[in-house]
Scaffold this active site. Structure first.
Site, PDB file in Angstrom:
ATOM      1  N   THR A 194     -60.548 -15.941   9.215  1.00  0.00           N
ATOM      2  CA  THR A 194     -61.808 -15.612   9.494  1.00  0.00           C
ATOM      3  C   THR A 194     -62.992 -16.046  10.159  1.00  0.00           C
ATOM      4  O   THR A 194     -62.343 -17.330   9.972  1.00  0.00           O
ATOM      5  CB  THR A 194     -62.446 -14.584   8.400  1.00  0.00           C
ATOM      6  OG1 THR A 194     -62.239 -13.635   7.650  1.00  0.00           O
ATOM      7  CG2 THR A 194     -64.174 -13.871   8.829  1.00  0.00           C
ATOM      8  N   ARG A 241     -57.146  -1.081   4.111  1.00  0.00           N
ATOM      9  CA  ARG A 241     -58.041  -1.885   3.227  1.00  0.00           C
ATOM     10  C   ARG A 241     -59.060  -2.231   4.522  1.00  0.00           C
ATOM     11  O   ARG A 241     -59.173  -3.656   5.410  1.00  0.00           O
ATOM     12  CB  ARG A 241     -57.333  -3.393   2.661  1.00  0.00           C
ATOM     13  CG  ARG A 241     -57.883  -3.896   1.404  1.00  0.00           C
ATOM     14  CD  ARG A 241     -58.583  -4.769   2.835  1.00  0.00           C
ATOM     15  NE  ARG A 241     -59.105  -6.399   1.898  1.00  0.00           N
ATOM     16  CZ  ARG A 241     -59.363  -7.579   2.489  1.00  0.00           C
ATOM     17  NH1 ARG A 241     -58.829  -7.280   3.626  1.00  0.00           N
ATOM     18  NH2 ARG A 241     -60.006  -8.371   2.253  1.00  0.00           N
ATOM     19  N   ASP A 301     -65.053  -7.988   3.317  1.00  0.00           N
ATOM     20  CA  ASP A 301     -66.290  -7.738   3.522  1.00  0.00           C
ATOM     21  C   ASP A 301     -66.592  -7.988   4.430  1.00  0.00           C
ATOM     22  O   ASP A 301     -67.705  -8.228   4.892  1.00  0.00           O
ATOM     23  CB  ASP A 301     -66.922  -8.931   2.486  1.00  0.00           C
ATOM     24  CG  ASP A 301     -65.923 -10.341   2.764  1.00  0.00           C
ATOM     25  OD1 ASP A 301     -65.030 -10.341   3.525  1.00  0.00           O
ATOM     26  OD2 ASP A 301     -66.868 -11.542   3.264  1.00  0.00           O
ATOM     27  N   GLY A 328     -63.355 -15.788   3.588  1.00  0.00           N
ATOM     28  CA  GLY A 328     -62.123 -15.808   1.808  1.00  0.00           C
ATOM     29  C   GLY A 328     -62.005 -14.490   1.311  1.00  0.00           C
ATOM     30  O   GLY A 328     -61.471 -13.778   2.024  1.00  0.00           O
ATOM     31  N   LYS A 329     -62.276 -14.533  -0.506  1.00  0.00           N
ATOM     32  CA  LYS A 329     -61.485 -13.567  -0.681  1.00  0.00           C
ATOM     33  C   LYS A 329     -62.760 -12.381  -0.573  1.00  0.00           C
ATOM     34  O   LYS A 329     -63.824 -12.315  -1.324  1.00  0.00           O
ATOM     35  CB  LYS A 329     -61.210 -13.208  -2.100  1.00  0.00           C
ATOM     36  CG  LYS A 329     -60.113 -14.647  -2.616  1.00  0.00           C
ATOM     37  CD  LYS A 329     -59.509 -14.653  -3.868  1.00  0.00           C
ATOM     38  CE  LYS A 329     -58.156 -15.509  -3.693  1.00  0.00           C
ATOM     39  NZ  LYS A 329     -58.203 -16.287  -5.688  1.00  0.00           N
TER      40      LYS A 329
END
Lengths: 337, 337
Positions: B205, B233, B236, B257-258
């Site tokens: 990202t 999907r 964030d 990140g996740k």
């Protein structure tokens, strides 16, 4: 409500004393004891949307809404009284509201600009912060249950449109033809609103927040969005932190209103944050966002905290809502008191 | 960095004094004066993703990443030095990163499970809290610019998939064939990850946060998501409050990140909240979420506050990042110091 208002005043006064005398505290554990004094074994609060103008509803329609809200409460009460989970309560009560064409969610979803019903929903488990959401589904009878499956059966939080549909297929949830969501009233409204070249101000979103006997909070929200909305528009309902949030250390929240405003202010998460970070009560947290950050007419929230305190706060003329708790509270309302 | 660390220690000590002696304060205006002392006319911080393991990058690749980050910084500096807006800076710098196949955004986006590149982006104006986002677009060359158009040209915040594509058509932004996003390395990686039946841990990202000479903050984030992610999907990056947030009263944040963890904790909004509500410094706010709420390996954030303080905080071995300000700071880095 007079007794309750006195209680709130007292809470406010205690909080003020606390705020002036104390240093900033880390968590809600050090918050005012009065919040905990009325601790309830379980508590349940629901909404069927904010924003309904008083002159737009016949007496008969009002009775129909109140009856459906009562039925929704009873579904939740049965689960909670038997020691069931708040998460199951949220899902089952929202399924009832989704199946009732009165509300702008599931069966009664409004039409977008292209004459399609696009549905959004989200759910969150306050015990684990697990959460799931779907946006833009068109063939799923109960989007809230699909949101729960996203939470429990995938590593993801949010699935949209064909991805969510394809997941629905894999999970074998109940599907319907898009025509299932056709209701004449919503269709006529789309035509009127298209003629006026505006977007509808529906706030018919539904939502539930619950505390169960295990001390676990959960919240969920489901909606058809705005009449005449742009294709693919996603509002706050499937956005964790905007339309839905639940955290056992603070509260569970579901919002209804102008979704974009609720996203901009991350309303649901911000309410939990201000309780955690500043020790505000649930009522103060709700009022701070509904009456200070948002504009009149934007909408409202329902919420329950870890002590079973219930709040409904809105800046519209009315919000379809109901509340019940282990102490015998049972009420459904539409207008400001 | 030793001088800087001493500065942080001093800030921390002052904060502690402040926290012990004072009452809870409303806004950051009453925060520690040290935050304001180093006030910068403008400041810029960028990331190209957290999570890169140290042994996975040849020296040559490292040099390529650092060179691209430097170029990105220079694009932003030119705008900010001339008194341009932080919002334009965010958009233009992210466009550069989207066009560079090194990063998992725009041209270099990873493939989902079905071999499709689905792109997400969001942008927010700290001066007005205006925000816009798109998710799941497949033919838009620069999703960040489409997100800005959602913000400026629609009443909405988030448009997804075909709705976003259709809006892109109406706005005449540059479109590309989906094959534009094909890169051999990403494709090979999808095949390897599919064989392992796992999801990729890319954190490629990109994001930018900036303060301009007018005192306005802005932030933006753009991504291709996770290799082998489920169709539809959404992480964030396009979620205002999770991957992106900007508010002139506190800070501008972009995360990497996740995504699911960043949504669960509403990380970007929560950082702003803890500054506003508890008077934490930008560094403390970032560390609270990156090192306390999130787990090691989850990712990181870049952020700038209203005084031009810059923070990069991550719990992964590395994060591609760069920082510059009016005081002459200019640095690009990959690993923990």
């Amino acid at each position: 409500m007079t007794h309750r208002q006195r209680g709130l005043l007292l809470t406010g006064a205690l909080l003020l004393l606390f705020a002036c005398g104390g240093t900033p505290s880390e968590g809600p554990a050090s918050g005012p004891a009065s919040d905990a004094r009325n601790r309830q074994d379980w508590a349940l609060v629901i909404h069927g949307g904010a924003g309904v103008p008083r002159d737009s509803l016949s007496d008969e329609r009002q009775r129909a809404y109140l009856a459906s809200l009562e039925q929704a409460l009873r579904i939740g009460i049965e689960i909670l009284e038997q020691g069931g989970r708040s998460l199951d309560t949220v899902e089952q009560v929202i399924r009832h509201l989704e199946d009732d064409p009165l509300f702008n969610a599931g069966k009664g979803a409004v039409f977008n600009h292209d004459g399609v019903n696009e549905l959004d929903a989200s759910i969150m488990d306050g015990a684990t912060l697990a959460c799931g959401a779907v946006a833009g589904v068109t063939t799923v009878k109960n989007p809230i249950s699909l949101a729960r499956l996203v939470m429990e059966q995938t590593p993801h939080v949010l699935l949209v449109r064909e991805g969510a549909e394809s997941f629905a297929g894999a999970m074998q949830v109940e599907r319907v033809e898009p025509s299932y969501f056709f209701t004449q009233g919503r269709w006529d409204r789309l035509q009127r609103i298209k003629q006026a070249a505006s977007e509808g101000g529906e706030r018919g979103t539904v939502g539930v927040a619950a505390l169960d006997r295990h001390g676990d909070l959960a919240a969920g929200t489901s909606t058809g969005g705005l009449t005449n909305k742009m294709f693919g528009r996603v509002g706050d309902s499937p956005i964790i932190g905007a339309g839905t949030y639940a955290d056992n250390t603070t509260c569970a929240v579901s919002a209804s209103g102008k979704g974009e405003e609720f996203i901009r202010h991350s309303v649901a998460r911000s309410m939990a944050a201000v309780m955690e970070m500043r020790g505000l009560s649930l009522q103060e947290a709700a009022d701070r966002f509904v009456h200070q950050k948002l504009q009149p007419g934007d909408g409202g929230v329902i919420a329950v905290d870890r002590f079973g305190n219930i709040v409904t706060s809105f800046n519209t003329p009315g919000m379809f809502r109901g509340a019940a708790d282990a102490g015998g509270r049972f009420e459904v309302r539409i207008w400001q008191d």
